[in-house]
Design an enzyme around this catalytic site. Structure first.
Site, mmCIF file in Angstrom:
data_model
loop_
_atom_site.group_PDB
_atom_site.id
_atom_site.type_symbol
_atom_site.label_atom_id
_atom_site.label_comp_id
_atom_site.label_asym_id
_atom_site.label_seq_id
_atom_site.Cartn_x
_atom_site.Cartn_y
_atom_site.Cartn_z
ATOM 1 N N THR A 137 0.924 -1.173 0.561
ATOM 2 C CA THR A 137 -0.156 0.123 0.165
ATOM 3 C C THR A 137 0.823 0.723 0.019
ATOM 4 O O THR A 137 2.027 1.048 0.288
ATOM 5 C CB THR A 137 -0.823 -0.114 1.145
ATOM 6 O OG1 THR A 137 -0.105 0.284 1.769
ATOM 7 C CG2 THR A 137 -1.600 -1.355 1.141
ATOM 8 N N THR B 139 5.833 4.516 5.198
ATOM 9 C CA THR B 139 5.611 4.508 6.203
ATOM 10 C C THR B 139 5.054 2.940 6.068
ATOM 11 O O THR B 139 5.444 2.305 6.027
ATOM 12 C CB THR B 139 4.083 5.169 6.474
ATOM 13 O OG1 THR B 139 2.906 4.325 6.424
ATOM 14 C CG2 THR B 139 3.983 6.380 6.401
ATOM 15 N N ASP B 140 5.780 2.369 7.453
ATOM 16 C CA ASP B 140 4.903 1.361 8.114
ATOM 17 C C ASP B 140 3.775 1.225 7.862
ATOM 18 O O ASP B 140 4.050 -0.546 7.509
ATOM 19 C CB ASP B 140 5.440 1.629 10.092
ATOM 20 C CG ASP B 140 6.547 1.543 10.302
ATOM 21 O OD1 ASP B 140 7.782 1.249 8.864
ATOM 22 O OD2 ASP B 140 6.702 1.814 11.583
ATOM 23 N N CYS B 141 2.684 1.531 7.464
ATOM 24 C CA CYS B 141 1.664 1.551 7.402
ATOM 25 C C CYS B 141 1.342 1.027 5.936
ATOM 26 O O CYS B 141 0.785 0.646 5.079
ATOM 27 C CB CYS B 141 0.338 1.749 7.496
ATOM 28 S SG CYS B 141 0.360 3.284 7.731
ATOM 29 N N TYR B 142 2.095 2.808 5.188
ATOM 30 C CA TYR B 142 1.959 2.306 3.432
ATOM 31 C C TYR B 142 3.647 2.917 3.424
ATOM 32 O O TYR B 142 4.302 3.333 2.472
ATOM 33 C CB TYR B 142 1.091 3.830 3.412
ATOM 34 C CG TYR B 142 -0.351 4.095 3.955
ATOM 35 C CD1 TYR B 142 -0.796 3.611 3.078
ATOM 36 C CD2 TYR B 142 -0.766 5.190 4.609
ATOM 37 C CE1 TYR B 142 -2.490 3.206 3.492
ATOM 38 C CE2 TYR B 142 -1.632 4.807 5.202
ATOM 39 C CZ TYR B 142 -2.866 3.943 4.095
ATOM 40 O OH TYR B 142 -4.240 4.034 5.060
#
Length: 384
Positions: free
Chosen positions: A67, A136-139
């Site tokens: 993502t 980022t860690d989530c993206y």
């Protein structure tokens, strides 16, 4: 006898509603008078097809692993605003490529901008999507590039902050050299007068004091169904007006939105103005319910009833000077020339009368066929 929107909708569903377009309503009131027209006619349809710079597309291009949180987005090299959620963006109709010379080097060249991307998508064409993120860690993804069509986008709404201007300037040039504007090229020494709006067909001339139009009004937008979200940017509810309520200067505007997947490229066309940049020609039509004699009177406005302010774009407009050289009627503009400073000046429309009439007639057919009913505004536009 006053009517309600609910009563009119019942007639629409029963196939018994009497619907006229705004040009037809002018003649109807001349023939039968306001009182009888108010009793007989249920809905008047309007239409306009004109460049509307304050337009754009709010879209979501979807996630795929890994993502991405896109901080910059472009479609066919046209930048979109990416400062929203991860894969949400907004593409403005007037946006140009970052490396575009803005016509300074080659003032005659065709420009491709945000409005053309919108037209291409609605026409079913694929465009090149590029997105970049900072990771980022989530993206974690930092770059994404792919071809997308309108069908590939999970969400794509036409979201226009300012459409349907209620009256606008007639642009002339008293100076000694040609000037390039959002009204098109204006030749020196009064060699042309450029104007916009659809006259008696124009939506806000048929409800000049905003008695029926507001938040939640269902409309024709870009060949599909849209909605009024409220007053548009630069909405000016209380300028000087004629006895019919027609403003003597730029006045009301609309913020509108609609699902692009139901729209047609015929009513959303990218526009390129020499020496200025790009825009989007938008098809907009609004049904006006004839609730009473007052609305029958307003919707009988003719081209002769509509005054348009003539301004000098070589000085008054860029300097912000509120001077108006004179007012001319829309009928005079439509006839092909106006007199300014004792000179006959050819007039040039930016609004397509033929396409505006087509929109009003299409909306009329939708209503007559029971495909389109009216909605009651939940909050009317500010009227001063």
């Amino acid at each position: 006898m006053p009517k309600t929107i609910q009563e009119i909708n019942a007639k629409i569903k029963a196939g018994k509603a009497v619907v006229l377009d705004a040009e037809e309503m002018v003649q109807a009131v001349r023939d039968m008078g306001v009182k009888q027209a108010a009793e007989k006619v249920d809905v008047v349809t309007t239409g306009t097809f004109s460049p509307m710079c304050s337009s754009g597309m709010l879209f979501n291009f979807g996630q795929e692993p890994p993502t991405i949180k896109a901080s910059s987005v472009s479609l066919n090299s046209i930048p979109a605003y990416g400062g929203l959620a991860a894969v949400d963006a907004y593409l403005g109709a007037t946006e140009l490529p970052k490396d575009d010379p803005l016509n300074k080097v080659y003032p005659g060249q065709f420009k491709y901008g945000g409005g053309h991307v919108i037209e291409d998508l609605v026409a079913g064409k694929a465009v090149r999507l590029k997105a970049k993120g900072y990771g980022t860690d989530c993206y974690p993804r930092r770059e994404l590039e792919k071809q997308v069509t309108l069908a590939d986008l999970p969400y794509a709404q036409l979201l226009n902050p300012r459409n349907g201007y209620q009256s606008y300037n007639v642009a002339v040039n008293l100076g000694g050299k040609i000037i390039y504007t959002y009204m098109g090229p204006i030749k020196a020494k009064l060699r042309n007068a450029n104007y916009a709006t659809a006259g008696c067909l124009s939506p806000l001339f048929n409800d000049p004091l905003f008695k029926t139009i507001g938040l939640g009004t269902k409309i024709f937008l870009g060949g599909g169904v849209g909605w009024v979200l409220g007053a548009g940017t630069q909405h000016n509810p209380a300028p000087k007006r004629t006895e019919r309520g027609i403003p003597l200067s730029a006045a009301g505007t609309l913020m509108v939105r609609g699902d692009m997947k139901g729209m047609q490229a015929r009513y959303l066309r990218g526009v390129s103005f020499v020496g200025y940049g790009c825009s989007l020609a938008v098809g907009l039509g609004i049904p006006i319910p004839i609730l009473n004699e007052e609305m029958a009177f307003y919707t009988s406005v003719s081209d002769d009833d509509i005054p348009m302010p003539v301004k000098d774009y070589s000085h008054d407009y860029p300097q912000g000077v509120p001077r108006v050289l004179k007012h001319v009627t829309y009928a005079e503009l439509k006839a092909g020339s106006i007199e300014v400073d004792g000179k006959q000046v050819p007039t040039v429309p930016l609004t397509s009368w033929v396409r505006s009439k087509e929109i009003a007639q299409t909306l009329k057919q939708w209503i007559q066929g029971g495909q389109f009913t009216l909605t009651e505004a939940q909050e009317l536009l500010p009227a001063g």
